[in-house]
Design an enzyme around this catalytic site. Structure first.
Site, PDB file in Angstrom:
ATOM      1  CE  LYS A 185      -3.464  -2.761  -0.047  1.00 24.24           C
ATOM      2  NZ  LYS A 185      -4.278  -3.313   1.008  1.00 24.24           N
TER       3      LYS A 185
HETATM    4  C1  LIG Z   1      -5.258  -4.341   1.448  1.00 23.62           C
HETATM    5  C2  LIG Z   1      -6.735  -4.256   1.471  1.00 23.62           C
HETATM    6  C3  LIG Z   1      -7.503  -4.623   2.583  1.00 23.62           C
HETATM    7  C4  LIG Z   1      -6.941  -5.324   3.784  1.00 23.62           C
HETATM    8  O1  LIG Z   1      -5.858  -4.744   4.347  1.00 23.62           O
HETATM    9  P1  LIG Z   1      -4.824  -5.622   5.241  1.00 23.62           P
HETATM   10  O2  LIG Z   1      -4.024  -4.568   5.902  1.00 23.62           O
HETATM   11  O3  LIG Z   1      -4.051  -6.458   4.281  1.00 23.62           O
HETATM   12  O4  LIG Z   1      -5.620  -6.429   6.183  1.00 23.62           O
HETATM   13  C5  LIG Z   1      -8.858  -4.404   2.546  1.00 23.62           C
HETATM   14  N1  LIG Z   1      -9.451  -3.881   1.464  1.00 23.62           N
HETATM   15  C6  LIG Z   1      -8.767  -3.564   0.361  1.00 23.62           C
HETATM   16  C7  LIG Z   1      -9.495  -2.972  -0.795  1.00 23.62           C
HETATM   17  C8  LIG Z   1      -7.396  -3.755   0.324  1.00 23.62           C
HETATM   18  O5  LIG Z   1      -6.717  -3.456  -0.791  1.00 23.62           O
END
Ligand SMILES: *Cc1c(COP(=O)(O)O)cnc(C)c1O
Length: 384
Positions: A185
């Site tokens: 991210k």
């Molecule tokens: C990455 C992501 C999540 C979950 O995040 P984590 O930190 O991996 O638990 C939820 N929704 C979307 C759209 C994502 O891209």
């Protein structure tokens, strides 16, 4: 060679400042629930322009907290898009609720407000929007819908930290907004997430849920004794550490640089792909500041002579870490068995799924690496 043998689709950027920031926590008195957590929360809240931010152990935990905060009950329905990471819908199931899928728009793959309105019933409690790939959804329309039907608007903005909709930052546009700090991210804490809101009561509920459902009533504690606390409702341990938050604080300082880099890479792709017939980037709407978590193209098999499946294989064989985001969530076996969902539920999403390909994009990606991705893409489509 100026590029790595394998170019991943996403990758974190960690520098010496990040490392120093983490090390200083390791030498301090607080490893968790200390000053770095509060400092990171304040920094996130300030950055997005929300009153409260609560940091937790993952984006998924943040979504679970959001469902708890709005008091979702078994049988309640929450409308979600099919083109997203499964956690968007899983969090509804954690509370015994039913995720109801509304189809996406073909040009952006963002959930369609019209399709959402068609799915609203007397059991609907909330809408979870997703700013797919880093493009904010149509918040104006979703706010109107939420108001008209008395629903809570939750933004899963895990793709969109730093994105703007009509000049306003994502995080200030829904009742609750969720971010993830997973390494792919925009900024990372290793694992981590946050919930932001302007609503004090929701923020308090999130904090309680993060910490076993424990409430501290300070007046009561004074009377009874300082050991006293009460479990009022069942919570979890979704806390994040100071070690992680120190990394987050340091990363957040570089976010605007990261975003700039992502946007430059996207521009380079836009320009290079312009004259390749049959490879079309998703449409970016007007008045949007795109955060480009992903760079997604659609592959038209008739115009390119390859289908997405073949192209994916060829790219991977040549060291390009392409990916597919996402399999429509309701087609996963769990959803089919539990809710009886099947093909045909969201035809636009299903058709898109056959054609989408995510190309590598991350802040440290070099111009020459983007060129290499495009050149292998070109080779792969005209050879049969
Ligand atoms: C990455 C992501 C999540 C979950 O995040 P984590 O930190 O991996 O638990 C939820 N929704 C979307 C759209 C994502 O891209």
């Amino acid at each position: 060679m100026d590029y790595k043998d394998y170019i991943p689709y996403g990758c974190q950027s960690i520098d010496e400042d990040d490392i120093a920031s983490v090390c200083s926590v390791l030498r301090s008195d607080w490893l968790t629930t200390g000053p770095k957590v509060a400092q990171f929360e304040q920094a996130i809240a300030n950055y997005v322009g929300a009153r409260y931010a609560v940091a937790v152990s993952s984006g998924t935990a943040a979504l679970h907290c959001a469902m708890y905060a709005l008091r979702l009950k078994p049988g309640d329905e929450v409308i979600v898009p099919p083109i997203t990471f499964a956690a968007t819908a899983n969090c509804v199931c954690y509370m015994g609720g039913k995720p109801v899928f509304a189809d996406v728009e073909p040009d952006t793959l963002l959930m369609s407000p019209d399709e959402v309105e068609k799915k609203i019933t007397s059991k609907t409690r909330a809408i979870i929007t997703v700013d797919y790939a880093g493009q904010p959804c149509d918040y104006d329309k979703f706010q109107v819908l939420a108001k008209k039907y008395g629903l809570t608007l939750i933004a899963d903005s895990c793709h969109a930290l730093g994105a703007k909709y009509k000049g306003k930052k994502v995080g200030s546009l829904a009742d609750l907004t969720v971010f993830s700090f997973h390494p792919v991210k925009h900024i990372t804490t290793g694992e981590g997430g946050a919930i932001v809101t302007d609503n004090e009561e929701l923020a308090e509920r999130v904090k309680k849920f993060r910490n076993h459902g424990i409430s501290f009533d300070f007046h009561h504690r004074e009377k009874i004794g300082s050991w006293f606390y009460e479990i009022e409702e069942l919570g979890y341990n979704y806390r994040i550490t100071d070690i992680q938050c120190a990394l987050g604080i340091s990363q957040l300082k570089k976010l605007s640089k990261f975003l700039e880099k992502r946007r430059e890479i996207a521009k380079q792709y836009d320009n290079s792909l312009k004259d390749i017939r049959g490879i079309s980037p998703l449409v970016v709407k007007d008045n949007i500041f795109h955060a480009y978590h992903l760079y997604v193209v659609r592959v038209d098999p008739l115009l390119t002579g390859v289908d997405r499946k073949e192209l994916f294989k060829k790219m991977r064989e040549n060291g390009i870490g392409v990916n597919v985001h996402y399999i429509p969530v309701y087609l996963h076996p769990y959803y089919r068995k539990r809710f009886g969902y099947d093909f045909g539920l969201c035809p636009v999403a299903e058709a898109a799924y056959e054609e989408i390909l995510s190309l590598p994009i991350f802040p440290e990606m070099k111009e020459i690496e983007v060129e290499r991705v495009v050149s292998i893409l070109k080779q792969s489509i005209f050879i049969k």
